[in-house]
Motif scaffolding. Structure first.
Motif, PDB file in Angstrom:
ATOM      1  N   ASN A 292      -6.991   1.198  -4.114  1.00  0.00           N
ATOM      2  CA  ASN A 292      -6.293   0.270  -3.235  1.00  0.00           C
ATOM      3  C   ASN A 292      -7.168  -0.971  -3.066  1.00  0.00           C
ATOM      4  O   ASN A 292      -8.181  -0.948  -2.369  1.00  0.00           O
ATOM      5  N   THR A 293      -6.778  -2.046  -3.744  1.00  0.00           N
ATOM      6  CA  THR A 293      -7.583  -3.272  -3.725  1.00  0.00           C
ATOM      7  C   THR A 293      -7.786  -3.798  -2.314  1.00  0.00           C
ATOM      8  O   THR A 293      -8.855  -4.322  -1.981  1.00  0.00           O
ATOM      9  N   PHE A 294      -6.783  -3.630  -1.465  1.00  0.00           N
ATOM     10  CA  PHE A 294      -6.879  -4.182  -0.112  1.00  0.00           C
ATOM     11  C   PHE A 294      -7.985  -3.514   0.701  1.00  0.00           C
ATOM     12  O   PHE A 294      -8.465  -4.082   1.680  1.00  0.00           O
ATOM     13  N   ASP A 295      -8.378  -2.308   0.318  1.00  0.00           N
ATOM     14  CA  ASP A 295      -9.477  -1.637   1.004  1.00  0.00           C
ATOM     15  C   ASP A 295     -10.840  -2.137   0.539  1.00  0.00           C
ATOM     16  O   ASP A 295     -11.871  -1.743   1.094  1.00  0.00           O
ATOM     17  N   ASN A 296     -10.852  -2.983  -0.488  1.00  0.00           N
ATOM     18  CA  ASN A 296     -12.123  -3.417  -1.072  1.00  0.00           C
ATOM     19  C   ASN A 296     -12.282  -4.935  -1.095  1.00  0.00           C
ATOM     20  O   ASN A 296     -13.156  -5.453  -1.780  1.00  0.00           O
TER      21      ASN A 296
ATOM     22  N   GLU B 175      -2.754   6.600  -8.243  1.00  0.00           N
ATOM     23  CA  GLU B 175      -4.141   6.991  -8.021  1.00  0.00           C
ATOM     24  C   GLU B 175      -4.621   7.986  -9.060  1.00  0.00           C
ATOM     25  O   GLU B 175      -5.803   8.035  -9.399  1.00  0.00           O
TER      26      GLU B 175
ATOM     27  N   ASN C 253       2.861   3.168   9.886  1.00  0.00           N
ATOM     28  CA  ASN C 253       2.432   1.850   9.395  1.00  0.00           C
ATOM     29  C   ASN C 253       3.445   1.223   8.438  1.00  0.00           C
ATOM     30  O   ASN C 253       3.076   0.522   7.502  1.00  0.00           O
TER      31      ASN C 253
ATOM     32  N   SER D 137       0.818  -1.222   0.000  1.00  0.00           N
ATOM     33  CA  SER D 137       0.000   0.000   0.000  1.00  0.00           C
ATOM     34  C   SER D 137       0.845   1.263   0.000  1.00  0.00           C
ATOM     35  O   SER D 137       0.439   2.299  -0.524  1.00  0.00           O
TER      36      SER D 137
ATOM     37  N   TYR E 183     -14.754  -9.180   3.646  1.00  0.00           N
ATOM     38  CA  TYR E 183     -14.391  -9.145   5.066  1.00  0.00           C
ATOM     39  C   TYR E 183     -13.720 -10.426   5.527  1.00  0.00           C
ATOM     40  O   TYR E 183     -12.940 -10.433   6.483  1.00  0.00           O
TER      41      TYR E 183
END
Length: 224
Positions: A27-31, A21, A61, A15, A34
């Motif tokens: 950001n694929t990891f945000d989508n 952008e 981070n 990330s 769950y």
């Protein structure tokens, strides 16, 4: 993409290296769903100490840990004596530096100089054009605003001076590239030009810092 097939999917990425952008990437990891299995890797085999710890301290981070056996040093305002790669945020900075630097090789130069000439011709024919966000994004920087101030003669002079300094990649002392083009690559000695706006371009700064294996040299020391 997540629902058009039921086969397992594997997403790999960092990330902190998300620098596209402006092209509409996300950001694929945000989508992810769950219940996705997330596995995080922290080891770097490119960057040794003490540079790894210094880079880690600059970013939130960032948990990068060195597993390199090579010592890596971060330096400031130093000019390398051995062959190195010089990274730039903007093509404007790269071109102006290439004009006054001997024994250089510029990655993707032939294609880029053709694009620059075409864009300059268009801008000179449309001097009242207002730059949209898309105009600026096409060149990843402020190159259009730089080009429109140049006459055809000034652009020809700039390109002539650059091409007088060009040699083939094996003979070059300095390899020049934009940070965007150099993402995923590495060199023993990386030098970073002082045109990064780290307040708004943290990920670009991170990508530049993590390209070097032995020496990472910044043209200026940025505030934390």
């Amino acid at each position: 993409m997540l629902t058009n097939t039921k086969i397992p999917k594997l997403f790999v990425g960092d990330s902190l290296q998300a620098i596209y952008e402006w092209r509409g990437t996300i950001n694929t990891f945000d989508n992810l769903p769950y219940d996705s299995l997330i596995i995080e890797f922290y080891s770097t085999f490119r960057i040794g100490e003490p540079a790894c710890s210094e880079i880690r301290s600059k970013f939130e981070n960032c948990w990068m840990i060195s597993n390199s056996k090579i010592e890596t040093i971060i330096e400031y305002e130093n000019i390398p004596t051995n062959k190195y790669t010089y990274l730039f945020r903007s093509w404007k900075g790269l071109l102006l530096t290439a004009k006054i630097t001997n024994n250089i090789y510029i990655k993707n130069y032939d294609k880029k100089v053709k694009d620059i000439r075409n864009h300059h011709q268009y801008l000179r024919k449309n001097p009242d054009r207002k730059f949209s966000k898309d105009d600026l994004n096409d060149f990843e920087d402020d190159l259009p605003m730089f080009l429109i101030k140049l006459t055809h003669e000034e652009l020809d002079d700039l390109i002539l001076n650059i091409e007088n300094n060009l040699v083939n990649e094996k003979e070059a002392i300095c390899i020049m590239s934009t940070i965007h083009s150099y993402k995923g690559l590495e060199d023993d000695i990386i030098r970073i030009y002082d045109d990064i706006k780290i307040e708004s371009e943290e990920n670009i700064y991170y990508v530049a810092l993590t390209r070097g294996m032995r020496n990472i040299i910044l043209d200026k020391k940025y505030e934390e």
